[in-house]
Structures are given as C-alpha cells and as structure tokens.
Design an enzyme around this catalytic site. Structure first.
Site, PDB file in Angstrom:
ATOM      1  N   HIS A   1      76.847  50.887  -5.638  1.00 55.73           N
ATOM      2  CA  HIS A   1      77.391  51.833  -4.849  1.00 55.73           C
ATOM      3  C   HIS A   1      76.304  52.353  -4.120  1.00 55.73           C
ATOM      4  O   HIS A   1      76.037  52.207  -2.729  1.00 55.73           O
ATOM      5  CB  HIS A   1      78.099  52.868  -5.425  1.00 55.73           C
ATOM      6  CG  HIS A   1      78.527  53.896  -4.749  1.00 55.73           C
ATOM      7  ND1 HIS A   1      79.774  54.070  -4.082  1.00 55.73           N
ATOM      8  CD2 HIS A   1      77.781  55.108  -4.323  1.00 55.73           C
ATOM      9  CE1 HIS A   1      79.860  55.379  -3.304  1.00 55.73           C
ATOM     10  NE2 HIS A   1      78.798  55.851  -3.430  1.00 55.73           N
ATOM     11  N   GLU A   2      74.937  52.629  -4.671  1.00 49.02           N
ATOM     12  CA  GLU A   2      73.994  53.317  -4.107  1.00 49.02           C
ATOM     13  C   GLU A   2      73.226  52.163  -3.199  1.00 49.02           C
ATOM     14  O   GLU A   2      72.652  52.437  -2.263  1.00 49.02           O
ATOM     15  CB  GLU A   2      73.070  54.035  -5.232  1.00 49.02           C
ATOM     16  CG  GLU A   2      73.685  55.195  -6.044  1.00 49.02           C
ATOM     17  CD  GLU A   2      74.560  56.252  -5.252  1.00 49.02           C
ATOM     18  OE1 GLU A   2      74.335  56.307  -4.442  1.00 49.02           O
ATOM     19  OE2 GLU A   2      75.466  56.839  -5.934  1.00 49.02           O
TER      20      GLU A   2
ATOM     21  N   GLU B   1      71.531  58.057  -2.980  1.00 49.45           N
ATOM     22  CA  GLU B   1      70.930  56.691  -2.220  1.00 49.45           C
ATOM     23  C   GLU B   1      69.782  56.864  -1.293  1.00 49.45           C
ATOM     24  O   GLU B   1      69.586  56.058  -0.346  1.00 49.45           O
ATOM     25  CB  GLU B   1      72.245  56.084  -1.530  1.00 49.45           C
ATOM     26  CG  GLU B   1      72.420  57.094  -0.093  1.00 49.45           C
ATOM     27  CD  GLU B   1      73.623  58.003  -0.421  1.00 49.45           C
ATOM     28  OE1 GLU B   1      73.830  58.540  -1.574  1.00 49.45           O
ATOM     29  OE2 GLU B   1      74.373  58.413   0.613  1.00 49.45           O
TER      30      GLU B   1
HETATM   31  N1  BES Z   1      75.653  60.339  -2.072  1.00 49.69           N
HETATM   32  C1  BES Z   1      76.124  60.637  -3.439  1.00 49.69           C
HETATM   33  C2  BES Z   1      75.425  61.436  -4.055  1.00 49.69           C
HETATM   34  C3  BES Z   1      75.708  62.598  -3.692  1.00 49.69           C
HETATM   35  C4  BES Z   1      76.977  63.592  -3.832  1.00 49.69           C
HETATM   36  C5  BES Z   1      74.778  63.565  -3.439  1.00 49.69           C
HETATM   37  C6  BES Z   1      76.958  64.778  -3.810  1.00 49.69           C
HETATM   38  C7  BES Z   1      74.599  65.077  -3.209  1.00 49.69           C
HETATM   39  C8  BES Z   1      76.001  65.513  -3.151  1.00 49.69           C
HETATM   40  C9  BES Z   1      76.116  59.070  -3.998  1.00 49.69           C
HETATM   41  O1  BES Z   1      76.224  58.144  -3.163  1.00 49.69           O
HETATM   42  C10 BES Z   1      77.315  58.974  -4.643  1.00 49.69           C
HETATM   43  O2  BES Z   1      78.342  59.003  -4.279  1.00 49.69           O
HETATM   44  N2  BES Z   1      77.324  59.069  -5.994  1.00 49.69           N
HETATM   45  C11 BES Z   1      78.655  59.056  -7.107  1.00 49.69           C
HETATM   46  C12 BES Z   1      78.725  57.974  -7.727  1.00 49.69           C
HETATM   47  C13 BES Z   1      79.257  56.808  -6.843  1.00 49.69           C
HETATM   48  C14 BES Z   1      79.449  55.533  -7.652  1.00 49.69           C
HETATM   49  C15 BES Z   1      81.011  57.147  -6.455  1.00 49.69           C
HETATM   50  C16 BES Z   1      78.250  60.183  -7.891  1.00 49.69           C
HETATM   51  O3  BES Z   1      77.082  60.851  -7.849  1.00 49.69           O
HETATM   52  O4  BES Z   1      79.277  60.856  -8.498  1.00 49.69           O
HETATM   53 ZN    ZN Z   2      77.953  57.473  -2.343  1.00 49.17          ZN
END
Ligand code: BES
Ligand code: ZN
Length: 875
Positions: A308-309, A275
């Site tokens: 989500h993002e 995000e």
């Molecule tokens: N902030 C996370 C991405 C992230 C996760 C960056 C771990 C660094 C380390 C993002 O908002 C997120 O949660 N992405 C999920 C998908 C979401 C729909 C639950 C993902 O990447 O699996």
């Molecule tokens: Zn997230």
C-alpha cells in the site's frame, strides 16, 4: 421510535467546520524549500528557506501555518522582517508587504521530546522521527501546509554523533562533521511534493540492505532501518517490497522513480504506516515479523501495508490530492490496488471474502452511525477524524465498481490517461472519474453520485413468477444528511442449476452467457431471464457475485436454495456469502424463537459437504466456517428493531457450540493430523476447528488446544489462545500465563497478550483492565499498547464493554479523557465505539450517552470534540 434524551445545557462546544465548497486556490506558491533542522538535547531548531511566488494580482498576504512552534525570527531576501509586517497567532503567521517573488527565511524551535501527540517531529524510544500527514509539517516549521502547494525540498539535518543515521526524502547529497562533535547530512528530493510527504529520521539504527532492478534496467537500493537486534525480522517486509515493485510494473506499468527507497520502523506510531516520498515510516508492528512472532494474518498484513505505502508513490505522491476532502482519491485507489495485489499473491476469492467481512463490520456500521459521511465529505472539523473505513474501504469499493463496468483493459487505459493528464499535479476526485470516463464508451461519470451520498444502499431482488426478477434499491437517510437518490449499482449474476451446474441464460433477450453484469441505474428494474436449457426451471439465482457493489442485499431465496449456493455456486464469494446468510438466519432464530432445527440441520449438512470437498482449499473452508462478526450479526439482527449486543455475543457462541457438536468427528481428526500445521491455509482452518471445538466443551479437544497454545508457530499458538479465550475453563488462564512468561520481553508479542486479556468475556472486568495497564510492558504513551488494551476492550469485548451497569462505558470515558490530553488522534478514534448505539435499546443508548456527556464536561481536543458532539447531537 427514537428515544429522546433531554440535552444538557452545554454539551461539547459545537465544532467549527471547514467546507469543501470553500476551497480557494493558493495565493502563493513555494517552488523551492530548504529546510535545516538542528537537533539538540532539549529542542530542535528549524531554519526554513522558502522561494515564494505570488500567483494572483490580488496582493493577498502570505499565510503560513505553524503550531506548537516557538517563532524566533524571519527574513525577506536577507533583511529582517519588521514586526509590523507580521501577525503571529497560535496557528498562523501572516506576512504582508512582500514582493511578488522573494526568499523568505524563518527560524523556529520545537520540543520533540515531549511531543506525545506523535504528529510533527517527535521522539520514539531513542530516535527522532516525523509524521506529517495530514497537517503535521506545521509543527516542524512555518509553511503553507496544504497538499496543493508542492515544493522541491532540500533538507539538511544536523545532530550529535549519538544519532549516526540522519535520513530524509530523496537522495543523499552530502554528509560531514560540524562543530561540537556533531555531524550533518543533506538530502535532496527532485520531485515536487506537498509538505505532508516530508519525513526526517535521526537515530542509531541497524540497516538491512537489498536491491531491486527496475524494468528499465536501473537498480534501486532498498534500505530497511530497524532498532539494532531486529534485523532478522525484516526479510518478509523486504520480500514484500520487491514483490510490490514488480507488481506495479507488471500490472500498472509504473516504475519507481528514485535510486533509493527507505523504510524506517518506529515503535510509537499513530497509524499503520506512512508513504513519505522515498522514506516510508512504519509502525514497527508492520515491519518486524516472522513465523515465530507473527501470525500468518500478521504476515499478510505486513505484505499488504508495505505494498500500500509503496503504491502511493504513484497514487498519492506523483499525483496527489488538491485538498483533504479528496482524500479518497489517493486512499481509496491505493486500497483498491493493495487489495488486487494481495489477491494476486494469495487466493482471490478468500481475499475478497475477508475484505467484505471487514467492509460490512466497520464501514456499514459507520454508515449507520452519527459519524456517517460520503467518501468525499462536505465538511470536517478535524481532518484526522476522516481517515475512516468509508474513505478507505468504501472508496476502494467505488473504484472496484468502475473497474467492473470498464473491464480490465479499459480500466488500465483510464489509469494511463489519469497519469498522462495529471502527473505532478494535485487533483480532485472529479478529475480521476473523468480520466476513467475517457477510456471507453461506458458511462463512468454517473458513479460520481457515490462520492456524494453517504449510507449503504439496500438492494432487493424479488422473483416474480417464472424467470422474472424485480430489482429495487433504496437508501435510508443518514447522519450526514446527504441525498438518497438511486445509485448506479453493477450487479453480477448467474444461475446455478439443480445439479450445481452453471446455466447459460439471456437477460431480456440478449446474448446467452453464464455470467452477466447488469447495471441497475434507477430505483427499480425488472429482468426477464430465458435460456435454451430446460434446466433454467428450478435454477437458483446467484446475485451480486464477487460482491460487485457495496450494498446490503435482500433476496427471497429459501433456506435450501441458499444451501444449494453454499455447496455449488461457481462464484466463491457467493458461496461464502450463502454460508454467512445461513449463520445470520440461525442466530436470528436463536435470538427470537430458539434454534431452528430444520435450518441448522440443512446448515450442518452444507458444512459437512464443504469440509469433505477435496477440491476446495483449506483457507476457503476456513473463511466459510467463520461466523459473521459481532458487528455483522448486530446489523443483521437490528433490521426493524433494537438489539442487545451481549445477548448477540452469547448467541454467536451458542451457535458455534452447536456447529462444533455437529462437526465433532471432523474437528478431532483435523486437529490430530500434524500435516495441517505446515501451511498457512491449513493453519487457518485449524484455527476454525479449534474455535468450534473448544466451545463443545470436549475435554480432549481443550487439552490439545492448550498444548497448541505453546506451539512455536505463532499462528497456531494464537489460534489456540483465541479459542481458549472464549471458554470459562482453567486451561485459558494456564495457557495465557505460559504465553506471557515466554514472551514478556518481546514488546510486539506482548501486544497480543494484552489484547487477548482485554477481550476475554470471562476474565476482563474493569479491575483486570487496570491491572493490565499497570503491567511493566504497558506504556500509555505508546498507541499500540493503548490499542491492545483499550481498543480491544471496546471493539472486541462486548460482554464487559456493554455491561448493563454502564461500567464499561464509564471506564472508557475516564480513559479517553486522560488519553485526549496526550494523544487526541488516538482518543478520538477510540471514542467512536461510544457513538455506535443507534441500533441498541433506549436504556443502553442512554448509558452510552451518559459516558459521552461526562467526556464533554472536560476540555476536549478538536479531534475528540468532533466525535463526541456528533454522538450527542445524533439523539
Ligand atoms: N497515508 C496513510 C497514513 C496516514 C493516515 C497518515 C492518517 C496520517 C494520518 C497511509 O497510506 C495509510 O493509509 N496507512 C494505513 C494502512 C493501509 C494499509 C490502509 C494505516 O496506517 O492504517
Ligand atoms: Zn494510504
């Protein structure tokens, strides 16, 4: 009795832990940051200029993090820093003797081209991109890389003209040419943000453009950047983005706060998406999708990840986390928001049933494992290991409980208070709970115990005589060693009368209603139900409607009462749950005494009524005929004893076959009617029909399924292939090889083929896995490819992963050691499958531990070491 295994002299070295209680406010703030990144063919050079301010009078030195960086020089207010003022280690740069306010300039270099960990600045194909959350920024430049240090960033990127697109957060302020056939772009993000939300991209990409008009009337430019040639696969993501922006305005009153919103799709990405402020970076698999290359489920996943993002812009970016122990503050809340968004876009009951299935499969398993932790952990060794189903899915469940207790309007009021109080701040979960608590008289503070205690509470509902229900709760000790006190558990309930009607009743003499929300806030509670209606006699209680709390429910309903709920409950979720309970009971019976004919007969009739019910949508029918997952079945069968995952797999298949036989004529008719190919809900049910149909061995069904495998709609093709993948029949190989030949040049679709191949119970032995990894489309440096082979193998191929020789475990250990050297995050994630053994027989536990021990002999990353040592010390 736990099996005792002699610990070896030296196992994985014991991890060093960072503790929540040791949080200290930052000594220095950085209100402004200028970052200049110059990209060259062999390295990138960062010049970071920080306006630093000391906060306390303690004269603490300034400590900046930096990893995998080559330090070049540093200046304070233009004067080179003396070597004596600086202490440089592999992880930190400590600077002492600074004035309380100054401009610090630090120059460093890094090599993005050999960065296989995919954290910080790295190359993906022909482009360069970044991933900073949680602690990747320190691989780009020296900085106070913690979420409570928020800064206004101005970013200048300079590169060769072979990278026409130079992107960063915020608004584009300036572009131009510079010496040596190079060019630059300057971006400014007016919103202060922590470094983890920084992003930068350099590439030669196609840009798909659209616009969104905000409620206030201002327009936002929407840009999606993809590799050239993929433009036609972006319209679903773009539509999803616009729908998310609208939904957040309508439901939460939250508008986007910049004039530009960019998404970049990259093929090498550790997670799903990120995000970064104004510049989301996505795993290309969650952007590029149409109905020929992606299934309906994939499309729904794209929609929910885009949402989500986007939703993080407020829940995460405008209000962020004080420290990483508060991760669920943004992730739990944003998952809850994306779940509600998807429920509004599709069918609410079906969405909830799907989410419960995932929660039980992955989060309940985590709670019962050596890596169990509360949604707000007390310590971690590697924060990357804490992006877990507990932080995410259970975190969302906890917010959902508070939402139920508050009701829609008070919940919204609480969220408004949260933003009024904390916009622009980095806060803790306590502050979130307090804001919700301030919205009404309801006691929301009591829910803070859900942030402290790990484990899945068990809720028992026992009928005592006429119209009395005795509720009790208990929480087993867990690997996180947190307390096991009673939790506030909101229990929604109703009564389903003999004719299937909803009965109005009162609890303990209160008002008569058909739906009640009862708070169980102590170890036990007795409820007395009464009603003006005589029909209360013989009515069936429907407990935990909507899955109103993330608990394991035990009840004393008879089989025909459960079947009655399966057929008549007005609560869709409990109707679904009733089917799931019947399947689990049928599987348990088959595991012990053989098929329970009476039970399967009642179940068959309920399924017959379900499938014939014209008032129900096909997607609800589909989720209701989906058998409990392998993990759910293992949990259900392991209560009070050990289980054999391989036997469970074959028993699930045997039940599928039996139910297929019962439903034979419906299956044949359903799959023959072309009308069922034309909408997503019916395609979902078609998938269910094929999965049971092929198990019966009916040759006509199998040959129709083989034909479906070539269907141009990816949902139908994949449903057919998944079904064929469960049977030992020549049609399976034929269909898979056709699919391979059709899609061999399409990288994302090949991930589906890899995954199917890696999870076949019949064809995927270790040799076959080695062949897959030698395939030209495989790339050990690409996390999607690794997940599609190794991830599918250890999470979806119980027969071979759990082969009694231990060969599956040994194979995984070998691969993980190799993977850890290049990408610790992915290695650690996949190693978790080797630690999920608490409910297996001692001999199997020993084999899984042997694999962990073998891994522990090597030099492990902090990520993998934490998982391996938790696995080993749990015995
Ligand atoms: N902030 C996370 C991405 C992230 C996760 C960056 C771990 C660094 C380390 C993002 O908002 C997120 O949660 N992405 C999920 C998908 C979401 C729909 C639950 C993902 O990447 O699996
Ligand atoms: Zn997230």
């Amino acid at each position: 009795m736990k099996w005792h295994i002699q610990p070896l002299a030296m196992e994985a070295s014991s991890p060093r832990y960072i503790r929540r209680q040791e949080y200290k406010k930052p000594d220095w703030l950085i209100p402004q940051t200028h970052l200049d990144v110059q990209i060259f063919d062999k390295f990138a050079r960062s010049t970071i200029t920080l306006n630093v301010t000391r906060t306390s009078d303690t004269s603490e030195p300034l400590v900046l993090q930096g990893e995998q960086l080559e330090f070049i020089s540093a200046f304070c207010d233009g004067v080179p820093l003396a070597a004596l003022q600086m202490v440089l280690t592999a992880e930190e740069l400590t600077i002492s003797g600074l004035p309380p306010q100054c401009e610090l300039k630090i120059i460093s270099q890094t090599d993005p081209y050999h960065n296989t960990a995919l954290e910080g600045l790295y190359a993906s194909g022909d482009m360069l991109c970044t991933q900073c959350e949680p602690e990747g920024f320190r691989r780009i430049a020296y900085f106070s890389d913690r979420p409570d240090v928020m800064s206004i960033f101005t970013t200048r990127i300079e590169a060769d003209l072979k990278y026409p697109n130079l992107l960063s957060n915020g608004n584009l302020e300036q572009t131009g040419l510079s010496e040596g056939g190079r060019h630059f772009a300057v971006w400014h993000d007016p919103h202060p943000k922590p470094s983890y939300l920084f992003a930068l991209v350099a590439g030669d990409l196609a840009c798909v453009k659209d616009q969104f008009i905000r409620a206030s009337g201002q327009k936002v430019d929407l840009h999606i950047y993809v590799e050239k040639g993929n433009e036609h696969l972006t319209s679903h993501a773009m539509d999803s983005l616009k729908a998310s922006m609208k939904w957040d305005e309508d439901v939460y009153g939250l508008e986007y706060d910049l004039d530009l919103f960019q998404i970049v799709a990259v093929s090498h990405f550790n997670m799903g998406a990120m995000e970064n402020k104004g510049l989301n970076i996505f795993n290309s698999k969650f952007v590029l999708a149409d109905e020929n290359t992606a299934t309906d489920d994939d499309l729904a996943r794209v929609e929910s990840i885009v949402a989500h993002e986007y939703f993080h812009n407020w829940t995460g970016n405008r209000v962020t986390c004080r420290d990483w122990f508060q991760l669920t503050l943004k992730e739990g809340l944003t998952v809850f928001r994306d779940q509600c968004f998807s429920a509004d876009m599709h069918d609410e009951g079906v969405k909830r049933a799907e989410d419960i299935k995932i929660l039980r499969s992955v989060q309940f398993s985590e709670d019962a494992s050596p890596t169990a932790h509360p949604i707000r952990p007390e310590q971690y060794s590697e924060i990357n290991n804490f992006y877990t189903p507990t932080i995410y899915e259970k975190g969302a469940e906890v917010i959902r409980m508070m939402y139920h207790v508050l009701g829609k309007d008070a919940y919204r009021k609480g969220i408004d208070i949260y933003f009024e109080r904390h916009d622009g701040q980095a806060v803790t979960c306590d502050e979130f709970i307090s804001a919700l608590d301030a919205a009404s008289d309801a006691d929301i503070q009591t829910f803070s115990i859900w942030y402290r205690q790990a484990g899945t509470p068990e809720l028992t509902a026992a009928r005592k005589g006429q119209n009395t229900i005795y509720f009790s709760q208990s929480l087993a000790p867990n690997a996180a060693n947190t307390s096991t006190d009673p939790m506030p558990i909101p229990v929604k309930m109703g009564l389903v009368g003999k004719q299937g009607e909803a009965i109005a009743f009162s609890i303990d003499g209160g008002p008569q209603k058909t739906d009640h929300l009862v708070m169980l806030d102590s170890a036990d509670k007795t409820l007395t139900l009464s009603s003006d209606s005589a029909e209360i006699a013989g009515a069936v209680p429907s407990i935990l409607r909507g899955f109103s709390a993330p608990v394991r429910l035990n009840h004393d309903l008879e089989i025909d009462e459960i079947a009655h709920l399966a057929s008549f409950d007005s609560d869709k979720v409990n109707r679904y749950e009733a089917f799931q309970t019947l399947y689990k009971q049928a599987i348990s019976a088959r595991m012990t005494a053989g098929p329970d004919e009476k039970l399967e007969d009642i179940l068959g009739q309920a399924i017959g009524r379900l499938l014939a019910d014209a008032s129900l949508n096909d997607d609800f029918k589909a989720i209701s005929i989906s058998l409990p997952s392998q993990a759910e079945t293992e949990q259900a069968a392991s209560i009070g004893g050990f289980v054999d995952p391989v036997a469970i797999y074959w028993t699930r298949m045997a039940l599928g076959k039996a139910l297929g036989n019962i439903s034979q004529s419906w299956i044949s008719a359903y799959i023959a009617d072309e009308v069922h190919q034309h909408n997503a809900a019916s395609r979902q049910l078609l998938g269910g029909a094929l999965s049971w149909g092929v198990l019966t061995g009916n040759e006509e069904t199998i040959s129709r399924t083989e034909a479906f495998a070539l269907h141009k709609n990816m949902t139908i093709s994949m449903a057919a292939l998944r079904a064929l993948n469960t049977i030992n029949h020549a049609a399976r190989e034929r269909a898979l090889s056709h699919f391979h030949d059709k899609w061999q040049d399409h990288s994302l679709v090949m991930e589906k083929w890899f995954s199917l191949k890696a999870c076949s119970a019949y064809a995927s032995d270790i040799e076959a896995l080695h062949r897959l990894m030698a395939h030209p489309a495989f790339d050990f440096k690409n996390p999607n490819k690794v997940r599609s082979v190794l991830g599918s193998f250890c999470s979806a191929n119980p027969v071979h992963f759990h082969d009694q020789s231990g060969s599956g475990y040994q194979f995984m250990a070998e691969q993980l050691a190799r993977l850890d050297a290049q990408n610790p995050q992915i290695a650690a994630r996949m190693a978790i499958s080797l630690t999920r053994f608490a409910h297996y027989h001692p001999e199997r536990q020993k084999l899984m531990c042997d694999a962990l021990r073998q891994l522990a002999k090597g030099r492990l990353s902090r990520d993998l070491n934490e998982v391996v040592s938790k696995g080993l010390t749990s015995l």
